[in-house]
Enzyme design. Structure first.
Site, mmCIF file in Angstrom:
data_model
loop_
_atom_site.group_PDB
_atom_site.id
_atom_site.type_symbol
_atom_site.label_atom_id
_atom_site.label_comp_id
_atom_site.label_asym_id
_atom_site.label_seq_id
_atom_site.Cartn_x
_atom_site.Cartn_y
_atom_site.Cartn_z
ATOM 1 N N ASN A 8 44.114 42.614 41.723
ATOM 2 C CA ASN A 8 43.923 44.016 42.114
ATOM 3 C C ASN A 8 45.292 44.565 42.491
ATOM 4 O OD1 ASN A 8 43.296 46.440 43.291
ATOM 5 N ND2 ASN A 8 42.179 45.574 45.035
ATOM 6 N N LYS A 10 46.007 47.534 43.303
ATOM 7 C CA LYS A 10 45.913 48.644 44.265
ATOM 8 C C LYS A 10 46.804 49.805 43.789
ATOM 9 C CE LYS A 10 44.719 45.248 47.721
ATOM 10 N NZ LYS A 10 44.660 44.874 49.113
ATOM 11 N N HIS A 98 35.629 48.188 47.689
ATOM 12 C CA HIS A 98 36.748 47.496 48.342
ATOM 13 C C HIS A 98 36.875 48.026 49.772
ATOM 14 C CE1 HIS A 98 40.767 46.130 49.344
ATOM 15 N NE2 HIS A 98 40.651 45.262 48.351
ATOM 16 N N GLU A 100 39.312 48.918 51.406
ATOM 17 C CA GLU A 100 40.211 50.073 51.534
ATOM 18 C C GLU A 100 39.504 51.370 51.125
ATOM 19 O OE1 GLU A 100 43.379 48.244 49.292
ATOM 20 O OE2 GLU A 100 43.647 46.828 50.934
ATOM 21 N N GLU A 168 35.834 39.505 50.938
ATOM 22 C CA GLU A 168 37.204 39.757 51.377
ATOM 23 C C GLU A 168 37.196 40.122 52.859
ATOM 24 O OE1 GLU A 168 39.990 40.922 47.929
ATOM 25 O OE2 GLU A 168 39.006 42.739 48.566
ATOM 26 N N GLY A 174 46.254 41.248 52.930
ATOM 27 C CA GLY A 174 47.656 41.641 53.082
ATOM 28 C C GLY A 174 48.300 41.155 54.363
ATOM 29 N N SER A 213 44.830 37.430 51.018
ATOM 30 C CA SER A 213 46.012 36.560 51.139
ATOM 31 C C SER A 213 45.937 35.285 50.300
ATOM 32 C CB SER A 213 46.296 36.245 52.614
ATOM 33 O OG SER A 213 46.636 37.442 53.306
HETATM 34 P P1 13P Z 1 46.029 40.468 49.275
HETATM 35 O O1 13P Z 1 45.894 39.333 48.269
HETATM 36 O O2 13P Z 1 47.310 41.228 49.105
HETATM 37 O O3 13P Z 1 45.759 40.013 50.651
HETATM 38 O O4 13P Z 1 44.875 41.541 48.897
HETATM 39 C C1 13P Z 1 43.565 41.110 48.754
HETATM 40 C C2 13P Z 1 42.762 42.228 48.216
HETATM 41 O O5 13P Z 1 42.467 43.182 48.906
HETATM 42 C C3 13P Z 1 42.338 42.151 46.813
HETATM 43 O O6 13P Z 1 41.373 43.103 46.510
#
Ligand code: 13P
Length: 253
Positions: A8, A10, A98, A100, A168, A174, A213
């Site tokens: 992803n 983003k 997601h 976010e 997640e 992150g 992560s």
């Molecule tokens: P990270 O791997 O950067 O922690 O992000 C995970 C994520 O949100 C994937 O959708």
């Protein structure tokens, strides 16, 4: 069940980033992955990435996906993209719900379920995300939170063909922090139980990805845990070298 490793991106990636996808394609053409591979770049790059995959007849090196879609197929929704548009651009998957999107766009479980149905309508496979915050885990509410998100976000009619679940934990995204292997396995077993209770025995085949992560140095341990059907990778999917190391952590079955 073949594992799925999904990237992803983003809100990262300009046209120059297609070079990473070119490198990924070449590496996977040379050494095919032991898992299915998916990249969800920003929607602006999907059509160009699809063209890139058509060159050299290695179209199947990896699949492409969107990161969100609107529930409606078309209409007066300025700035939004429908699942049909993503499909038309070359996507075969779309991420919905997601954290976010839930956090910054106020998406409810009901919104996420409507988006998952839109994905199916367009012929896309929906990756439905869920996960608890750190406060919810500290309160010991994480299993309850995830079952309630699952209940509200995964529509009736979900099958292994049209749906993937991604667990997640918000606090792991992150941050470089991950739950222990034991905690991931316990949550995935919990999610599996909820899926089967809700959808029947057929739901045993629905892949449950872990995200948060995932990096080259922890991927092998995470991907080998029971009920972990793959990974949803953010930061470590942006560079093909890192992403290939995560992909390479999947054992050939
Ligand atoms: P990270 O791997 O950067 O922690 O992000 C995970 C994520 O949100 C994937 O959708």
């Amino acid at each position: 069940m073949r594992a799925l490793v999904a990237g992803n991106w983003k809100m990262n990636g300009l046209a120059a980033s297609l070079a990473e996808l070119g490198a990924l394609k070449q590496a996977l053409a040379k050494t095919p992955a032991a898992c299915d591979v998916l990249v969800c770049p920003p929607a602006t790059l999907i059509a160009q990435a699809a063209l890139l995959l058509e060159e050299g007849h290695v179209k199947d090196a990896f699949a492409l996906g969107g990161q969100d879609c609107h529930a409606q197929p078309s209409g007066a929704f300025t700035g939004d993209l429908s699942a049909e548009m993503l499909k038309d651009a070359g996507a075969s998957y779309v991420i919905v719900g997601h954290s976010e999107r839930r956090q910054y766009h106020g998406e409810s479980d009901g919104d996420v379920a409507a988006k998952a149905r839109a994905a199916w309508r367009a012929g896309l496979r929906a990756i439905i995300c869920l996960g608890e915050t750190d406060a919810q885990r500290d309160d010991g509410a994480h299993h309850h939170i995830c079952s309630s998100q699952l209940e509200g976000s995964v529509p009736e009619g979900a099958t292994p063909e049209n749906t993937v679940i991604a667990y997640e934990p918000v606090w792991a995204i992150g941050t470089g922090k991950t739950p222990t292997g034991e905690d991931i396995a316990a949550m995935h077993a919990h999610i599996r139980g909820c899926l089967v209770r809700r959808l029947g025995e057929g739901a045993r085949g629905i892949a449950i990805l872990y995200g948060g992560s995932v990096k080259p140095d922890n991927a092998r341990e995470i991907l080998n845990l029971p009920e972990v059907g793959g990974a949803l990778v953010g930061g470590a999917s942006l560079k093909s070298a890192d992403f290939l190391n995560v992909i390479g952590a999947v054992n050939p079955s």
